[in-house]
Design a protein around this motif. Structure first.
Motif, PDB file in Angstrom:
ATOM      1  N   LEU A  65      11.613  -0.010   3.138  1.00 28.86           N
ATOM      2  CA  LEU A  65      10.939  -1.026   4.295  1.00 28.86           C
ATOM      3  C   LEU A  65       9.837  -2.106   3.594  1.00 28.86           C
ATOM      4  O   LEU A  65      10.140  -3.328   3.930  1.00 28.86           O
ATOM      5  CB  LEU A  65      10.809  -0.620   5.607  1.00 28.86           C
ATOM      6  CG  LEU A  65      12.074   0.011   6.536  1.00 28.86           C
ATOM      7  CD1 LEU A  65      11.279   0.673   7.698  1.00 28.86           C
ATOM      8  CD2 LEU A  65      12.926  -0.914   6.691  1.00 28.86           C
ATOM      9  N   ALA A  66       8.959  -1.428   2.990  1.00 26.46           N
ATOM     10  CA  ALA A  66       7.832  -2.220   2.453  1.00 26.46           C
ATOM     11  C   ALA A  66       8.457  -3.102   1.352  1.00 26.46           C
ATOM     12  O   ALA A  66       7.849  -4.328   1.170  1.00 26.46           O
ATOM     13  CB  ALA A  66       6.791  -1.122   2.215  1.00 26.46           C
ATOM     14  N   GLU A  87       0.783  -1.009   0.025  1.00 30.84           N
ATOM     15  CA  GLU A  87       0.011   0.019  -0.158  1.00 30.84           C
ATOM     16  C   GLU A  87       1.035   1.201   0.057  1.00 30.84           C
ATOM     17  O   GLU A  87       1.755   1.184   0.711  1.00 30.84           O
ATOM     18  CB  GLU A  87      -0.812   0.079   1.192  1.00 30.84           C
ATOM     19  CG  GLU A  87      -2.089  -1.321   1.075  1.00 30.84           C
ATOM     20  CD  GLU A  87      -2.936  -1.028   2.318  1.00 30.84           C
ATOM     21  OE1 GLU A  87      -3.893  -0.384   2.196  1.00 30.84           O
ATOM     22  OE2 GLU A  87      -2.866  -2.068   3.157  1.00 30.84           O
ATOM     23  N   PRO A  88       0.638   2.208  -0.840  1.00 35.73           N
ATOM     24  CA  PRO A  88       1.371   3.223  -0.825  1.00 35.73           C
ATOM     25  C   PRO A  88       1.470   4.011   0.408  1.00 35.73           C
ATOM     26  O   PRO A  88       0.427   4.121   1.274  1.00 35.73           O
ATOM     27  CB  PRO A  88       0.686   4.355  -1.939  1.00 35.73           C
ATOM     28  CG  PRO A  88      -0.303   3.424  -2.656  1.00 35.73           C
ATOM     29  CD  PRO A  88      -0.540   2.269  -1.613  1.00 35.73           C
ATOM     30  N   PHE A  89       2.423   4.859   0.498  1.00 32.05           N
ATOM     31  CA  PHE A  89       2.747   5.543   1.823  1.00 32.05           C
ATOM     32  C   PHE A  89       1.587   6.730   1.778  1.00 32.05           C
ATOM     33  O   PHE A  89       1.475   7.466   0.879  1.00 32.05           O
ATOM     34  CB  PHE A  89       4.117   6.130   1.759  1.00 32.05           C
ATOM     35  CG  PHE A  89       4.376   7.177   3.015  1.00 32.05           C
ATOM     36  CD1 PHE A  89       4.689   6.712   4.117  1.00 32.05           C
ATOM     37  CD2 PHE A  89       4.258   8.654   3.220  1.00 32.05           C
ATOM     38  CE1 PHE A  89       5.263   7.494   5.317  1.00 32.05           C
ATOM     39  CE2 PHE A  89       4.338   9.265   4.140  1.00 32.05           C
ATOM     40  CZ  PHE A  89       5.097   8.834   5.297  1.00 32.05           C
ATOM     41  N   ASN A 141       7.681   6.467  10.087  1.00 35.84           N
ATOM     42  CA  ASN A 141       8.634   6.484   8.940  1.00 35.84           C
ATOM     43  C   ASN A 141       8.240   7.644   7.999  1.00 35.84           C
ATOM     44  O   ASN A 141       7.243   7.936   7.600  1.00 35.84           O
ATOM     45  CB  ASN A 141       8.563   4.993   8.006  1.00 35.84           C
ATOM     46  CG  ASN A 141       8.972   4.024   8.975  1.00 35.84           C
ATOM     47  OD1 ASN A 141       9.790   4.153   9.933  1.00 35.84           O
ATOM     48  ND2 ASN A 141       8.423   2.834   8.607  1.00 35.84           N
ATOM     49  N   THR A 142       9.462   8.066   7.192  1.00 35.11           N
ATOM     50  CA  THR A 142       9.350   8.846   6.067  1.00 35.11           C
ATOM     51  C   THR A 142       9.020   8.148   4.968  1.00 35.11           C
ATOM     52  O   THR A 142       8.952   6.873   4.887  1.00 35.11           O
ATOM     53  CB  THR A 142      10.775   9.364   5.822  1.00 35.11           C
ATOM     54  OG1 THR A 142      11.496   8.358   5.135  1.00 35.11           O
ATOM     55  CG2 THR A 142      11.506  10.199   6.932  1.00 35.11           C
ATOM     56  N   ARG A 143       8.535   8.834   3.969  1.00 34.75           N
ATOM     57  CA  ARG A 143       8.023   8.294   2.870  1.00 34.75           C
ATOM     58  C   ARG A 143       9.034   7.379   2.035  1.00 34.75           C
ATOM     59  O   ARG A 143       8.867   6.194   1.687  1.00 34.75           O
ATOM     60  CB  ARG A 143       7.614   9.245   1.733  1.00 34.75           C
ATOM     61  CG  ARG A 143       7.182   8.722   0.356  1.00 34.75           C
ATOM     62  CD  ARG A 143       6.681   9.954  -0.610  1.00 34.75           C
ATOM     63  NE  ARG A 143       5.993  10.906   0.005  1.00 34.75           N
ATOM     64  CZ  ARG A 143       4.552  10.994   0.212  1.00 34.75           C
ATOM     65  NH1 ARG A 143       3.887   9.976  -0.607  1.00 34.75           N
ATOM     66  NH2 ARG A 143       3.831  11.718   0.644  1.00 34.75           N
ATOM     67  N   GLU A 144      10.308   7.784   1.965  1.00 34.09           N
ATOM     68  CA  GLU A 144      11.362   7.036   1.406  1.00 34.09           C
ATOM     69  C   GLU A 144      11.556   5.743   2.166  1.00 34.09           C
ATOM     70  O   GLU A 144      11.751   4.448   1.727  1.00 34.09           O
ATOM     71  CB  GLU A 144      12.741   7.665   1.112  1.00 34.09           C
ATOM     72  CG  GLU A 144      12.588   8.884   0.035  1.00 34.09           C
ATOM     73  CD  GLU A 144      11.706  10.162   0.677  1.00 34.09           C
ATOM     74  OE1 GLU A 144      11.703  10.457   2.054  1.00 34.09           O
ATOM     75  OE2 GLU A 144      11.323  10.970   0.024  1.00 34.09           O
TER      76      GLU A 144
END
Length: 145
Positions: free
Chosen positions: A62-63, A40-42, A54-57
């Motif tokens: 990690l995902a 799933e997108p951030f 977490n940050t987006r990056e």
């Protein structure tokens, strides 16, 4: 009867159990399997712990690593049982749609999945992915509890 079985997995305990059962079913049916995991997108506003801290990056890295490990584990299980497998990793806000689309794109004739995954509070608000796959798929769905 079935030639290519799509097995969605999110790495949860119930999904791992469903992978084990579905791979055994595929072995007995002499079918190939296609594993899929959907990232799933951030989201800036989220109820998921991984996205809150977490940050987006960092979340994306990690995902992606977690999804790769989930798929690797599933492919090893298939290989150990002599089942030919393929793996697909996708990113989508609509997990159920991504699962159904993957089944269609890979000519799967059965979707075998767990009754629920690790959805947490988000799944309570949005509804079960499995229920959505069941209600939207034209391909038969086998649900493992």
């Amino acid at each position: 009867m079935f030639l290519n079985i799509l097995i969605p997995t999110d790495g949860s305990a119930l999904a791992r159990s469903a992978v084990e059962k579905a791979v055994a079913f595929a072995r007995d049916a002499n079918a190939t399997v296609t594993f899929v995991t959907v990232i799933e997108p951030f989201h800036v506003f989220s109820v998921e712990n991984e996205q809150l801290s977490n940050t987006r990056e960092e979340y994306r890295r990690l995902a992606d690593a977690q999804a790769s490990q989930i798929l690797t584990d599933a492919e090893i299980q298939a290989r150990d049982q002599g089942v030919v497998s393929h793996a697909v990793k996708l990113e989508s806000d609509e997990v159920h749609s991504a699962i159904i689309e993957t089944a269609l794109n890979h000519a799967c004739d059965l979707i075998a999945m767990a009754s629920h995954g690790r959805g947490g509070i988000g799944s309570l608000l949005l509804g079960s992915v499995t229920a959505k796959v069941l209600s939207h798929s034209r391909i038969p769905v086998l649900v493992y509890r």
